[in-house]
Design an enzyme around this catalytic site. Structure first.
Site, PDB file in Angstrom:
ATOM      1  N   GLN A 110       5.026  80.372 -51.000  1.00  0.00           N
ATOM      2  CA  GLN A 110       5.878  81.265 -50.220  1.00  0.00           C
ATOM      3  C   GLN A 110       7.175  80.556 -49.848  1.00  0.00           C
ATOM      4  O   GLN A 110       8.092  81.182 -49.327  1.00  0.00           O
ATOM      5  CB  GLN A 110       5.176  81.666 -48.919  1.00  0.00           C
ATOM      6  CG  GLN A 110       3.833  82.340 -49.091  1.00  0.00           C
ATOM      7  CD  GLN A 110       3.167  82.568 -47.748  1.00  0.00           C
ATOM      8  OE1 GLN A 110       3.537  83.496 -46.994  1.00  0.00           O
ATOM      9  NE2 GLN A 110       2.217  81.729 -47.404  1.00  0.00           N
ATOM     10  N   HIS A 128       8.934  84.038 -52.880  1.00  0.00           N
ATOM     11  CA  HIS A 128      10.060  84.413 -52.015  1.00  0.00           C
ATOM     12  C   HIS A 128      11.390  83.807 -52.436  1.00  0.00           C
ATOM     13  O   HIS A 128      12.325  83.760 -51.648  1.00  0.00           O
ATOM     14  CB  HIS A 128       9.744  84.016 -50.558  1.00  0.00           C
ATOM     15  CG  HIS A 128       8.546  84.741 -50.011  1.00  0.00           C
ATOM     16  ND1 HIS A 128       7.761  84.239 -49.013  1.00  0.00           N
ATOM     17  CD2 HIS A 128       7.981  85.932 -50.361  1.00  0.00           C
ATOM     18  CE1 HIS A 128       6.780  85.095 -48.747  1.00  0.00           C
ATOM     19  NE2 HIS A 128       6.883  86.121 -49.555  1.00  0.00           N
TER      20      HIS A 128
HETATM   21  C1  BV8 Z   1       7.650  93.722 -48.494  1.00  0.00           C
HETATM   22  C2  BV8 Z   1      12.218  84.023 -47.584  1.00  0.00           C
HETATM   23  C3  BV8 Z   1       7.719  95.929 -49.316  1.00  0.00           C
HETATM   24  C4  BV8 Z   1      13.344  84.193 -46.604  1.00  0.00           C
HETATM   25  C5  BV8 Z   1      10.307  85.075 -46.468  1.00  0.00           C
HETATM   26  C6  BV8 Z   1       7.326  96.432 -40.651  1.00  0.00           C
HETATM   27  C7  BV8 Z   1       8.506  96.865 -41.242  1.00  0.00           C
HETATM   28  C8  BV8 Z   1       8.888  96.450 -42.519  1.00  0.00           C
HETATM   29  C9  BV8 Z   1       8.092  95.546 -43.218  1.00  0.00           C
HETATM   30  C10 BV8 Z   1       6.937  95.102 -42.607  1.00  0.00           C
HETATM   31  C11 BV8 Z   1       6.537  95.535 -41.350  1.00  0.00           C
HETATM   32  N1  BV8 Z   1       5.356  94.940 -41.041  1.00  0.00           N
HETATM   33  C12 BV8 Z   1       4.984  94.124 -42.051  1.00  0.00           C
HETATM   34  C13 BV8 Z   1       5.920  94.232 -43.014  1.00  0.00           C
HETATM   35  C14 BV8 Z   1       5.920  93.504 -44.282  1.00  0.00           C
HETATM   36  C15 BV8 Z   1       6.750  92.235 -44.130  1.00  0.00           C
HETATM   37  C16 BV8 Z   1       6.023  91.244 -43.233  1.00  0.00           C
HETATM   38  O1  BV8 Z   1       5.035  90.682 -43.623  1.00  0.00           O
HETATM   39  N2  BV8 Z   1       6.549  91.075 -42.011  1.00  0.00           N
HETATM   40  C17 BV8 Z   1       5.963  90.119 -41.080  1.00  0.00           C
HETATM   41  C18 BV8 Z   1       7.063  89.560 -40.172  1.00  0.00           C
HETATM   42  C19 BV8 Z   1       4.897  90.860 -40.261  1.00  0.00           C
HETATM   43  N3  BV8 Z   1       6.867  91.703 -45.456  1.00  0.00           N
HETATM   44  C20 BV8 Z   1       7.964  91.983 -46.172  1.00  0.00           C
HETATM   45  O2  BV8 Z   1       8.914  92.585 -45.746  1.00  0.00           O
HETATM   46  C21 BV8 Z   1       7.919  91.530 -47.616  1.00  0.00           C
HETATM   47  N4  BV8 Z   1       8.348  92.585 -48.459  1.00  0.00           N
HETATM   48  O3  BV8 Z   1       6.627  93.940 -47.917  1.00  0.00           O
HETATM   49  O4  BV8 Z   1       8.255  94.617 -49.300  1.00  0.00           O
HETATM   50  C22 BV8 Z   1       8.615  96.698 -50.191  1.00  0.00           C
HETATM   51  C23 BV8 Z   1       8.096  97.200 -51.363  1.00  0.00           C
HETATM   52  C24 BV8 Z   1       8.924  97.961 -52.184  1.00  0.00           C
HETATM   53  C25 BV8 Z   1      10.272  98.163 -51.829  1.00  0.00           C
HETATM   54  C26 BV8 Z   1      10.780  97.602 -50.653  1.00  0.00           C
HETATM   55  C27 BV8 Z   1       9.959  96.861 -49.823  1.00  0.00           C
HETATM   56  C28 BV8 Z   1       8.871  90.371 -47.821  1.00  0.00           C
HETATM   57  C29 BV8 Z   1       8.306  89.147 -47.142  1.00  0.00           C
HETATM   58  C30 BV8 Z   1       9.116  87.907 -47.564  1.00  0.00           C
HETATM   59  C31 BV8 Z   1      10.041  87.501 -46.441  1.00  0.00           C
HETATM   60  N5  BV8 Z   1      10.721  86.269 -46.803  1.00  0.00           N
HETATM   61  N6  BV8 Z   1      10.942  83.950 -46.871  1.00  0.00           N
HETATM   62  C32 BV8 Z   1      13.542  82.969 -45.755  1.00  0.00           C
HETATM   63  O5  BV8 Z   1      12.697  82.055 -45.774  1.00  0.00           O
HETATM   64  O6  BV8 Z   1      14.574  82.935 -45.060  1.00  0.00           O
HETATM   65  S1  BV8 Z   1       8.922  84.936 -45.556  1.00  0.00           S
HETATM   66  C33 BV8 Z   1       8.979  83.450 -44.734  1.00  0.00           C
HETATM   67  O7  BV8 Z   1       8.105  83.571 -43.647  1.00  0.00           O
HETATM   68  C34 BV8 Z   1       8.440  82.310 -45.520  1.00  0.00           C
HETATM   69  O8  BV8 Z   1       8.797  82.336 -46.874  1.00  0.00           O
HETATM   70  C35 BV8 Z   1       6.958  82.439 -45.350  1.00  0.00           C
HETATM   71  O9  BV8 Z   1       6.413  83.261 -46.305  1.00  0.00           O
HETATM   72  C36 BV8 Z   1       6.857  83.143 -44.031  1.00  0.00           C
HETATM   73  C37 BV8 Z   1       6.405  82.168 -43.006  1.00  0.00           C
HETATM   74  O10 BV8 Z   1       5.064  82.085 -43.212  1.00  0.00           O
HETATM   75  P1  BV8 Z   1       4.385  80.656 -43.389  1.00  0.00           P
HETATM   76  O11 BV8 Z   1       4.819  80.057 -44.659  1.00  0.00           O
HETATM   77  O12 BV8 Z   1       2.959  80.900 -43.175  1.00  0.00           O
HETATM   78  O13 BV8 Z   1       4.993  79.766 -42.260  1.00  0.00           O
HETATM   79  P2  BV8 Z   1       4.664  79.843 -40.718  1.00  0.00           P
HETATM   80  O14 BV8 Z   1       5.719  79.083 -40.026  1.00  0.00           O
HETATM   81  O15 BV8 Z   1       4.402  81.263 -40.343  1.00  0.00           O
HETATM   82  O16 BV8 Z   1       3.255  79.081 -40.564  1.00  0.00           O
HETATM   83  C38 BV8 Z   1       3.194  77.712 -40.849  1.00  0.00           C
HETATM   84  C39 BV8 Z   1       1.718  77.361 -40.865  1.00  0.00           C
HETATM   85  O17 BV8 Z   1       1.601  75.982 -41.254  1.00  0.00           O
HETATM   86  C40 BV8 Z   1       1.042  77.489 -39.526  1.00  0.00           C
HETATM   87  O18 BV8 Z   1      -0.234  78.085 -39.694  1.00  0.00           O
HETATM   88  C41 BV8 Z   1       0.882  76.050 -39.056  1.00  0.00           C
HETATM   89  O19 BV8 Z   1      -0.291  75.850 -38.277  1.00  0.00           O
HETATM   90  C42 BV8 Z   1       0.750  75.331 -40.345  1.00  0.00           C
HETATM   91  N7  BV8 Z   1       1.199  73.927 -40.336  1.00  0.00           N
HETATM   92  C43 BV8 Z   1       2.156  73.366 -39.548  1.00  0.00           C
HETATM   93  N8  BV8 Z   1       2.290  72.059 -39.889  1.00  0.00           N
HETATM   94  C44 BV8 Z   1       1.423  71.820 -40.925  1.00  0.00           C
HETATM   95  C45 BV8 Z   1       0.732  73.011 -41.207  1.00  0.00           C
HETATM   96  N9  BV8 Z   1      -0.195  73.093 -42.181  1.00  0.00           N
HETATM   97  C46 BV8 Z   1      -0.461  71.979 -42.884  1.00  0.00           C
HETATM   98  N10 BV8 Z   1       0.163  70.792 -42.681  1.00  0.00           N
HETATM   99  C47 BV8 Z   1       1.109  70.693 -41.707  1.00  0.00           C
HETATM  100  N11 BV8 Z   1       1.734  69.515 -41.486  1.00  0.00           N
END
Ligand code: BV8
Ligand code: ZN
Length: 261
Positions: A110, A128
Site C-alpha cells: 500500500q 496506491h
Molecule cells: C476506493 C496514497 C472506490 C496517497 C493511500 C467514504 C467515502 C468515500 C470513500 C470511502 C469512504 N469510506 C471508505 C472509503 C474507501 C476509502 C477508505 O478506505 N477510506 C478510509 C479513510 C476509511 N478508500 C478509497 O477511497 C480507495 N478508493 O475505494 O475507490 C472507487 C471505485 C471506483 C471509482 C471511484 C472510486 C483509495 C484508497 C487509497 C488511498 N491512498 N495512499 C498517499 O499516501 O498520500 S492510502 C494511505 O493510507 C496509505 O497508502 C495506506 O494505504 C493507508 C494507511 O494505511 P496503513 O498503511 O495501514 O498505515 P497506517 O498509518 O494506517 O498504519 C500503520 C500500521 O503500522 C499501524 O497498525 C501500526 O501499528 C503499524 N506499525 C507502526 N510501526 C510499525 C508498525 N508495524 C510494523 N513495524 C513497525 N515498526
C-alpha cells in the site's frame, strides 16, 4: 514436569516459520508500518510542523487538489523530503530474502515509497502508486507515462504544468475516492484468493480495498499471519499475530527458513 510442546507450539515465530516453510504460494501485504523503522512516519502518525494541523486523508483527495492544488502539491513535496534520506530497513531486506528462499512470493504494498524495490524485492504489486512518479492531472497521455519534472512548465501558482497540454501535474498516487489501478487490484485479489499463507506487515487495516485482502485469503483457506507491534483492525481475524516491529520480527522469522527444505 518438562514442557512437551515443540518450539512451534510455544514460539509463534517458529509456528509462523513452519507455515511459511510448508507454503507453496505466499503473499505478503505491507502498509506504512514496514517503512516506519526507515524513518518514514506512518500514515496515522501525526505529521510534524506546519503539517500537524492537517489530516492526511483530507489532503490526499482529488477534491483537495482541485480546490487547493499548491497546498496538496507542497504536502507531497514535504513527504518526498521526508522520504528522500530513507533507506530500506531490516524488515524490507528480510522480505526480499523471503522471496529468494521461497518460490511464488508476491509482495503487495500500500506504500508509495520505493523501499521494497531498493531492498531487492521483486513481484511487487503497487496498490496506491508511487510518490516518486508524477503525471498529468488531465491524463492527456492515456498511458500515464510518468513525467520528468525537468520537462514540466514552471507556473506562477507554484504547481508545475504538463508540457503536452498545460494542465497541472500531480503525484502518481491513488487518492481517497479514486479507483485503484484495475490491473494491480485484480492481481492482488487473485493472489489473495490463491495463496496458502498471507503475511500482513505494518498495516492498520483501515483503508479499503487493500484491507479486504486478508479476509479474502482467510476465507479462501489461507493461513493469515500478522506482524504489528499494536493490534490492528485485522488482528481479530488473523491466525497468528507476531507482536513486534517489522525490523525486529521479520529477520527472526526469515532466518528460520534459511536451510529449510
Ligand atoms: C476506493 C496514497 C472506490 C496517497 C493511500 C467514504 C467515502 C468515500 C470513500 C470511502 C469512504 N469510506 C471508505 C472509503 C474507501 C476509502 C477508505 O478506505 N477510506 C478510509 C479513510 C476509511 N478508500 C478509497 O477511497 C480507495 N478508493 O475505494 O475507490 C472507487 C471505485 C471506483 C471509482 C471511484 C472510486 C483509495 C484508497 C487509497 C488511498 N491512498 N495512499 C498517499 O499516501 O498520500 S492510502 C494511505 O493510507 C496509505 O497508502 C495506506 O494505504 C493507508 C494507511 O494505511 P496503513 O498503511 O495501514 O498505515 P497506517 O498509518 O494506517 O498504519 C500503520 C500500521 O503500522 C499501524 O497498525 C501500526 O501499528 C503499524 N506499525 C507502526 N510501526 C510499525 C508498525 N508495524 C510494523 N513495524 C513497525 N515498526
Ligand atoms: Zn497533459
Amino acid at each position: 514436569m518438562t514442557d512437551q510442546r515443540t518450539p512451534s507450539e510455544t514460539d509463534p515465530i517458529a509456528a509462523a516459520a513452519q507455515r511459511l516453510a510448508q507454503a507453496d504460494r505466499i503473499v505478503v501485504l505491507t502498509g506504512a508500518g514496514v517503512s516506519q523503522e526507515s524513518g518514514i512516519p506512518t500514515f496515522r502518525h501525526a505529521l510534524s510542523g506546519l503539517w500537524a494541523q492537517y489530516d492526511p486523508t483530507q489532503l490526499a483527495t482529488p477534491e483537495a487538489f482541485r480546490a487547493t492544488p499548491k497546498l496538496v502539491w507542497d504536502f507531497y513535496q514535504f513527504r518526498r523530503d521526508l522520504m528522500r534520506p530513507a533507506e530500506p530497513n531490516a524488515g524490507h531486506r528480510a522480505l526480499a530474502r523471503l522471496q529468494e528462499l521461497r518460490p511464488h512470493v508476491i509482495l503487495i504494498t500500500q506504500n508509495i515509497d520505493d523501499l521494497h524495490e531498493r531492498a531487492g524485492s521483486t513481484a511487487i504489486i503497487r496498490l496506491h502508486g508511487s510518490i516518486w512518479r508524477t503525471r498529468c492531472s488531465a491524463d492527456c497521455d492515456r498511458r500515464r507515462t510518468p513525467l520528468d519534472l525537468r520537462d514540466c512548465i514552471e507556473d506562477a501558482g507554484g504547481v508545475p504544468r504538463c508540457p503536452a497540454c498545460g494542465a497541472l501535474v500531480r503525484p502518481d498516487v491513488v487518492w481517497f475516492h479514486e479507483a485503484l489501478p484495475e490491473e494491480a487490484l485484480a492481481a492482488a485479489f487473485a493472489a489473495a484468493h490463491t495463496c496458502s499463507v498471507m503475511l500482513v506487515v505494518g498495516t492498520s487495516g483501515l483503508v479499503t480495498p487493500a484491507a479486504l485482502l486478508p479476509e479474502i485469503a482467510r476465507t479462501s483457506g489461507a493461513t493469515v499471519i500478522e506482524v504489528n507491534p499494536q493490534p490492528s483492525a485485522l488482528t481479530q481475524q488473523v491466525d497468528l499475530w507476531l507482536q513486534g516491529t517489522a525490523a525486529q520480527i521479520l529477520p527472526r522469522l526469515v532466518s528460520q527458513l534459511e536451510g529449510a527444505p
